[in-house]
Design a protein around this motif. Structure first.
Motif, mmCIF file in Angstrom:
data_model
loop_
_atom_site.group_PDB
_atom_site.id
_atom_site.type_symbol
_atom_site.label_atom_id
_atom_site.label_comp_id
_atom_site.label_asym_id
_atom_site.label_seq_id
_atom_site.Cartn_x
_atom_site.Cartn_y
_atom_site.Cartn_z
ATOM 1 N N LEU A 150 0.845 -1.178 -0.005
ATOM 2 C CA LEU A 150 -0.083 0.100 0.005
ATOM 3 C C LEU A 150 0.732 1.243 0.071
ATOM 4 N N ILE A 151 2.069 1.294 0.817
ATOM 5 C CA ILE A 151 2.714 2.547 0.957
ATOM 6 C C ILE A 151 3.535 2.761 -0.411
ATOM 7 N N GLU A 152 3.820 1.623 -1.281
ATOM 8 C CA GLU A 152 4.577 1.672 -2.492
ATOM 9 C C GLU A 152 3.569 2.319 -3.303
ATOM 10 N N SER A 153 2.366 1.949 -3.383
ATOM 11 C CA SER A 153 1.372 2.272 -4.509
ATOM 12 C C SER A 153 1.134 3.940 -4.194
ATOM 13 N N THR A 154 1.219 4.488 -3.118
ATOM 14 C CA THR A 154 1.094 5.689 -2.938
ATOM 15 C C THR A 154 2.287 6.680 -3.348
ATOM 16 N N ARG A 155 3.217 6.064 -3.770
ATOM 17 C CA ARG A 155 4.617 6.766 -4.492
ATOM 18 C C ARG A 155 4.394 7.048 -5.926
ATOM 19 N N SER A 156 4.702 8.236 -6.354
ATOM 20 C CA SER A 156 4.819 8.488 -7.746
ATOM 21 C C SER A 156 6.028 8.655 -8.428
ATOM 22 N N THR A 157 6.144 9.144 -9.548
ATOM 23 C CA THR A 157 7.507 9.485 -10.244
ATOM 24 C C THR A 157 7.515 10.887 -10.292
ATOM 25 N N LYS A 158 6.761 11.701 -9.551
ATOM 26 C CA LYS A 158 6.833 13.125 -9.752
ATOM 27 C C LYS A 158 7.224 13.709 -8.534
ATOM 28 N N ASN A 159 8.293 12.955 -8.059
ATOM 29 C CA ASN A 159 9.188 13.485 -6.866
ATOM 30 C C ASN A 159 8.119 13.902 -5.603
ATOM 31 N N SER A 160 7.171 13.196 -5.348
ATOM 32 C CA SER A 160 6.487 13.325 -4.269
ATOM 33 C C SER A 160 7.399 13.168 -2.930
ATOM 34 N N ILE A 161 7.093 13.726 -2.172
ATOM 35 C CA ILE A 161 7.877 13.535 -0.881
ATOM 36 C C ILE A 161 7.075 12.623 0.097
ATOM 37 N N LEU A 162 7.479 11.647 0.680
ATOM 38 C CA LEU A 162 7.003 10.621 1.386
ATOM 39 C C LEU A 162 7.848 10.336 2.561
ATOM 40 N N LYS A 163 7.415 10.550 3.639
ATOM 41 C CA LYS A 163 8.224 9.900 4.921
ATOM 42 C C LYS A 163 7.173 8.759 5.767
ATOM 43 N N LEU A 164 8.050 7.762 6.084
ATOM 44 C CA LEU A 164 6.914 6.660 6.681
ATOM 45 C C LEU A 164 7.630 6.573 7.974
ATOM 46 N N PHE A 165 6.883 6.531 8.921
ATOM 47 C CA PHE A 165 6.965 6.066 10.436
ATOM 48 C C PHE A 165 6.379 4.630 10.563
ATOM 49 N N VAL A 166 7.203 3.708 11.146
ATOM 50 C CA VAL A 166 6.525 2.434 11.474
ATOM 51 C C VAL A 166 6.561 2.431 12.652
ATOM 52 N N MET A 167 5.639 1.689 13.430
ATOM 53 C CA MET A 167 5.310 1.488 14.734
ATOM 54 C C MET A 167 5.114 0.140 15.048
ATOM 55 N N HIS A 168 5.863 -0.406 15.509
ATOM 56 C CA HIS A 168 5.578 -1.982 16.003
ATOM 57 C C HIS A 168 5.001 -2.075 17.557
ATOM 58 N N LEU A 169 3.649 -2.523 17.434
ATOM 59 C CA LEU A 169 2.966 -2.694 18.546
ATOM 60 C C LEU A 169 3.059 -3.789 19.429
ATOM 61 N N VAL A 170 3.720 -3.763 20.468
ATOM 62 C CA VAL A 170 3.884 -4.962 21.603
ATOM 63 C C VAL A 170 3.058 -4.664 22.644
ATOM 64 N N GLU A 171 2.356 -5.615 23.070
ATOM 65 C CA GLU A 171 1.655 -5.455 24.348
ATOM 66 C C GLU A 171 2.508 -5.729 25.340
ATOM 67 N N LEU A 172 2.376 -4.927 26.364
ATOM 68 C CA LEU A 172 3.161 -4.842 27.472
ATOM 69 C C LEU A 172 2.450 -5.800 28.731
ATOM 70 N N THR A 173 2.860 -7.088 28.918
ATOM 71 C CA THR A 173 2.607 -8.091 29.854
ATOM 72 C C THR A 173 3.456 -7.940 31.144
ATOM 73 N N GLU A 174 3.034 -9.024 32.106
ATOM 74 C CA GLU A 174 3.942 -9.184 33.302
ATOM 75 C C GLU A 174 5.188 -9.819 33.043
#
Length: 745
Positions: free
Chosen positions: A475-499
């Protein structure tokens, strides 16, 4: 009635032959274990709304099961916890304690202590020295007030009291900081570094106290014995770091992350090494837990081997065996020994002195290092945390007959009280601004996309399962184009805090630059599969990727997501749907977790920007990602009914349509001539009416029809292999594709 321990049998012949299982060692141990687990888990459930660490519930449970509460019924005490069963219960609990201290050593990274700032070192020294001095002062008062306290020599009693008041529980503090989302802030970083230094110093002082106690028991009052014990302990530590640490590094190198399994021989030898280390330190004259702790320190951190060790033993040790130790401690604690106003006054004096020494000492030094007042006071409260290590010191003191019953009960209640007040006090004093933003709601429609200027598109992609990675990258790759659009991707890995302690170890593996904590990828630091996947995408796709790991309870996970989205000025959040479809051709549905569904709902409610929920049906894994020079790899259809959400989807489709390898079709549903409707109502299809989940509901937004006309559409024209795009402005009545059917409202 006295019982000959040698006459106790392990197992019974059964009730049919007239045997009572509670008169035999192993059946009684099973009953005791089950009772302890039920009580401790019930109390942990009751204390959960108060955000108390599990150690509080386990200490209170041990006290309730002991002579202070339930044990006042002598029939119960003699039947469930008879005196002859105490050595058996304590032996099993000691095995759990041995391996838990090994886990604590695995958590404690000595390299982080060496990198500790001057502020952390200063705070640690103040947090040890002033309470230690206060403990010595309290020791003089207790010796003159409590009957029998003066039967012990001054040296060991003063040292035990000083250590008891100066300890900071490193594992408990880590759990409290994680629950309060302070573990990776600057405040949490200072507190953890200072607590680690405090922990190491406390173990050294404890070894000294045990050596002094042993030199004055058993009829041997030779002071040279203490010297020999300390020298032997120093030789053991030297051996562990000079000989054993390189050997464990060699083992860790053979257990690389690419291997799916670690050789069982290495695991078994390491666990045997824990037991041998405990035996050696007990042979020296220091408690056996000291050897297990040092052995844990000697194992290299951050690698696959340490993680596998924790995964193998932490649930069994922390979940089953460790509560037995707290129960064994509670059986020795008799609150009834604290009789009269004078005894309760001593308890208040000990609690106030312990709190004042820790809090004021830490506060004063923190202010000297120009830390703000609120943060300085919060550090003092955090450093006042007691817990398991405190109980270990007190139990050793009682075992060595340095502490009598009344002194032991007073100090146990002091440890319980100081730990209990930590979380509510910190929440009252220090509440960093981490709430939901009240600023402008950012939307894709607000971005400038003219040829002269383009705003930077910032996307936050949330991942809680490696299976989500492929579809999100597609999906992220599909939003990129060849017209020098500026894309910055922040990736958040969600981990449940357990005991589990693995969650805390995972927090320590990432760099601490504030919460959440973003890093650029570096070679050798990406052991996580999710991080490795996005690392490869950033290199191949030439996209700026910033990874993060958010470790939080499920009830507050949405706060972390919304906080990052607001802090990084994100325009769109991508959330994985809580249900995933297996690609097996039979239409099987796999429910990930209803907890993740609740997280998505909270993010949709509170997000400061647009939110996209990605329903992954496995299409992203079947085809290659659409590259800038590839032929049509994806065909995307956008359904437009109207409303702000549909306009955002249409805007996203406009960006996707600029990609040369993606073909976009927009379908707009309109009303029949002369028909009026307040909106479009979606209903479950007949196939879905048999679904067991009946909690789904559909609703529509109120729409202003004058604002809902499509203003742009995208027409792809292929001329001699060259893809061109025409952005044709259309009037009010022009539709991309007219539907002759009217959806029911």
């Amino acid at each position: 009635m006295p019982v000959n321990i040698t006459s106790i049998k392990t197992s019974s012949n059964g009730a049919w032959q007239g045997d009572n299982p509670l008169d035999y060692a192993f059946p009684l141990l099973i009953v005791q274990t089950v009772l302890i687990l039920v009580v401790s888990r019930f109390l942990a459930f009751c204390f959960k709304p108060l955000r108390q660490p599990k150690v509080i519930a386990e200490i209170v449970g041990g006290i309730l099961l002991g002579p202070s509460a339930f044990g006042r019924n002598k029939k119960y005490l003699h039947r469930i916890f008879p005196a002859w069963s105490a050595p058996i219960l304590e032996s099993v609990a000691s095995i759990g304690l041995l391996f838990f201290l090994f886990l604590v050593g695995l958590e404690l990274n000595l390299s982080s202590i060496r990198r500790a700032s001057k502020r952390a070192v200063g705070i640690a020294l103040a947090g040890i020295s002033l309470p230690f001095i206060c403990g010595i002062g309290i020791a003089f008062v207790l010796r003159k007030t409590i009957d029998g306290a003066d039967k012990v020599g001054y040296g060991q009693f003063l040292v035990f009291m000083g250590v008891a008041l100066s300890i900071t529980a490193f594992p408990v503090l880590a759990r409290i900081l994680a629950e309060l989302k302070l573990l990776t802030t600057q405040l949490g970083e200072i507190a953890m570094a200072a607590a680690a230094l405090n922990d190491v110093a406390a173990w050294i002082l404890l070894a000294l106290a045990v050596a002094l106690a042993d030199s004055n028991t058993g009829g041997h009052k030779n002071p040279l014995i203490s010297v020999w014990v300390l020298l032997s302990g120093a030789a053991f530590v030297t051996f562990m770091f000079v000989i054993m640490r390189p050997a464990m590094k060699w083992v860790a190198r053979r257990c690389v992350p690419q291997q799916d399994a670690v050789d069982e021989a290495y695991i078994c030898l390491t666990l045997a090494g824990v037991l041998v280390s405990g035996f050696i330190t007990d042979l020296i004259g220091i408690h056996s837990i000291f050897g297990a702790f040092v052995f844990g320190l000697a194992i290299p951190k951050g690698g696959n081997f340490a993680g596998v060790l924790i995964e193998r033993i932490e649930d069994f040790v922390a979940g089953l065996l460790l509560p037995l130790y707290f129960a064994a401690s509670g059986l020795k604690t008799d609150v009834a020994k604290i009789r009269g106003a004078e005894a309760w006054g001593l308890l208040a004096l000990v609690i106030s002195t312990a709190c004042a020494g820790k809090i004021l000492g830490t506060f004063a030094v923190a202010m000297m290092f120009m830390i703000p007042v609120r943060e300085s006071l919060t550090l003092g409260v955090l450093m006042n945390t007691k817990g398991l290590v405190e109980l270990i010191v007190l139990n050793i003191g009682k075992e060595k007959k340095v502490l009598n019953d009344e002194t032991f009960a007073i100090l146990v209640l002091m440890a319980l009280f100081t730990t209990f007040i930590t979380t509510p006090t910190v929440m009252t004093i220090y509440r960093p601004a981490r709430g939901i933003s009240t600023g402008t709601h950012r939307k894709l429609c607000d971005l400038t996309t003219t040829n002269d200027s383009k705003d930077e598109l910032r996307i936050l992609a949330c991942v809680h399962d490696p299976r989500n990675v492929t579809s999100i990258i597609t999906l992220i790759e599909s939003t990129r184009s060849t017209k020098n659009s500026i894309l910055k991707l922040f990736v958040m890995h969600l981990v449940e805090l357990t005991e589990r302690s693995s969650s805390i170890v995972m927090v320590h593996r990432v760099r601490r630059n504030g919460f959440p904590f973003f890093n650029r990828f570096r070679r050798g630091e990406c052991n996580d599969r999710v991080a490795e996947a996005f690392q490869g995408y950033s290199q191949l796709g030439r996209v700026m990727v910033r990874p993060t790991t958010a470790i939080s309870a499920m009830s507050t996970m949405h706060e972390d997501i919304c906080h990052v989205a607001d802090d990084k000025r994100v325009t769109m959040i991508i959330l994985p749907f809580h249900v995933q479809w297996r690609d097996e051709g039979d239409g099987l549905v796999e429910n990930v977790s209803q907890s993740w569904r609740a997280v998505n709902q909270r993010v949709l409610k509170d997000a400061p920007c647009s939110v996209a929920v990605l329903v992954d049906r496995g299409f992203g894994s079947e085809t290659q990602n659409p590259g800038p020079n590839s032929s049509v790899a994806h065909r995307i259809c956008i359904i437009f009914f109207g409303g702000p959400d549909d306009r955002e989807a249409l805007k996203l489709g406009g960006r996707i349509a600029e990609h040369p390898a993606v073909k976009v079709t927009v379908i707009r549903f309109v009303e029949k001539d002369g028909k009026k409707s307040k909106g479009v109502m979606l209903r479950l299809s007949p196939a879905q009416t048999q679904c067991s989940d009946q909690t789904y509901s559909f609703s529509t937004a109120k729409m202003n029809r004058e604002k809902e006309w499509v203003r742009y559409y995208f027409k792809s024209v292929c001329i001699e292999g060259k893809r061109e795009r025409e952005h044709i402005r259309v009037g009010r009545k022009l539709n991309l594709m007219r539907s002759n059917s009217l959806m029911e409202s």
